[in-house]
Design an enzyme around this catalytic site. Structure first.
Site, PDB file in Angstrom:
ATOM      1  N   LYS A  67      25.672 -88.089   6.394  1.00 40.48           N
ATOM      2  CA  LYS A  67      25.124 -87.075   7.289  1.00 40.48           C
ATOM      3  C   LYS A  67      23.902 -87.565   8.067  1.00 40.48           C
ATOM      4  O   LYS A  67      23.732 -87.240   9.245  1.00 40.48           O
ATOM      5  CB  LYS A  67      24.780 -85.806   6.506  1.00 40.48           C
ATOM      6  N   ASN A  88      26.586 -82.517  10.254  1.00 40.69           N
ATOM      7  CA  ASN A  88      27.896 -82.491   9.588  1.00 40.69           C
ATOM      8  C   ASN A  88      29.039 -82.313  10.578  1.00 40.69           C
ATOM      9  O   ASN A  88      30.179 -82.142  10.183  1.00 40.69           O
ATOM     10  CB  ASN A  88      27.941 -81.384   8.520  1.00 40.69           C
ATOM     11  N   ASP A 103      26.437 -75.803   8.826  1.00 37.79           N
ATOM     12  CA  ASP A 103      26.240 -75.161   7.522  1.00 37.79           C
ATOM     13  C   ASP A 103      25.547 -73.805   7.652  1.00 37.79           C
ATOM     14  O   ASP A 103      25.896 -72.843   6.960  1.00 37.79           O
ATOM     15  CB  ASP A 103      25.413 -76.064   6.603  1.00 37.79           C
ATOM     16  N   GLY A 129      15.842 -74.852  -3.764  1.00 40.81           N
ATOM     17  CA  GLY A 129      16.165 -76.228  -3.398  1.00 40.81           C
ATOM     18  C   GLY A 129      15.370 -76.677  -2.193  1.00 40.81           C
ATOM     19  O   GLY A 129      14.735 -75.859  -1.509  1.00 40.81           O
TER      20      GLY A 129
END
Length: 265
Positions: A67, A88, A103, A129
């Site tokens: 990526k 992506n 995404d 995250g």
């Protein structure tokens, strides 16, 4: 002329993208293919990009570990991909390469499908995250008007993401008051769902298993949950549109993917 597109990553045999796009291609009656490419290394991925520049490929979806390389190779980069630090989706045209990240759109489509009562505008959201998936979530949710806080085991990474994307570091109060918690970690998060609001929505970007321990705990509490498969299918939509010039036809790809995974709805 047959339109060629595909997905590149390593490993790639587990990818569900060829199944998803293949079903749409078949239902639409297109003269097109969508293949899985597994370059062994960066040089192999660079060779694949060269094929695209030479007109042999219309577009590529890109997964780990390429990526960042995809982003660096592009002639044109969308603001979203630049903010995410990776791409992506690559589209080839006249020898040039455009990079984007889908995404975030996939996340928003999944939320609208499985948590339609949630209004992200002004909502307090916690993203778990600080990697590429978390970045995509933060960018998309902030664009939708949400107040986004980030929680990560390594504080320094969370702080870097927060500074670069204009979010904040999550506190216990953020979790208790969150309208939405998105897990972008590769491991089950250590979140006590008992302290959450009764209307908190839980989303997990992981799709195998379909119902992760995080989502199972939320369902046991009676919370609305959003699975990673909805996001996977959602992020494929703008790629199909870019590669083949039309919206995906109304075919139940989710049922086919669940069957492939050996899961039930």
């Amino acid at each position: 002329m047959t339109i060629r597109a595909g997905v590149a990553g390593q490993p790639i045999s587990h990818s569900l993208s060829p199944l998803i796009h293949g079903l749409w291609i078949e239902a639409a009656g297109l003269d097109a293919t969508y293949e899985a490419f597994g370059p062994a290394d960066e040089a192999g991925f660079a060779a694949l990009i060269a094929e695209g520049r030479a007109g042999k490929l219309g577009g590529l979806n890109v997964t780990s570990p390429f990526k960042e390389q995809a982003l660096a190779a592009a002639d044109e980069v969308s603001p979203v991909a630049r903010a995410c630090g990776s791409a992506n989706r690559l589209v080839f045209a006249d020898g040039r390469l455009s990079a984007d990240s889908t995404d975030g759109r996939g996340l928003m489509l999944a939320l609208s499908e499985q948590a339609p009562a949630l209004d992200p505008s002004g909502a307090r959201v916690v993203v778990l995250g600080a990697g590429g998936a978390a970045r995509a979530a933060v960018v998309a949710l902030k664009a939708a008007g949400a107040e986004v806080a980030v929680l990560n085991r390594t504080l320094a990474r969370a702080e870097t993401l927060a500074v670069e994307l204009g979010s904040t570091i999550a506190t216990p109060d953020d979790l208790r008051d969150a309208a939405l918690i998105v897990n972008a970690l590769s491991v089950p998060p250590e979140i006590d769902v008992a302290v959450l609001r009764s209307d908190t929505v839980l989303m997990d970007m992981t799709y195998k298993p379909l119902v992760t321990p995080f989502l199972a705990a939320g369902r046991a509490r009676g919370l609305t949950t959003v699975d990673g498969l909805a996001m996977l299918i959602g992020q494929a939509v703008p790629s199909f549109e870019a590669f083949f010039g039309r919206t995906p036809p109304p075919v139940d790809v989710r049922a086919a993917v669940l069957a492939r995974l050996g899961e039930t709805a």
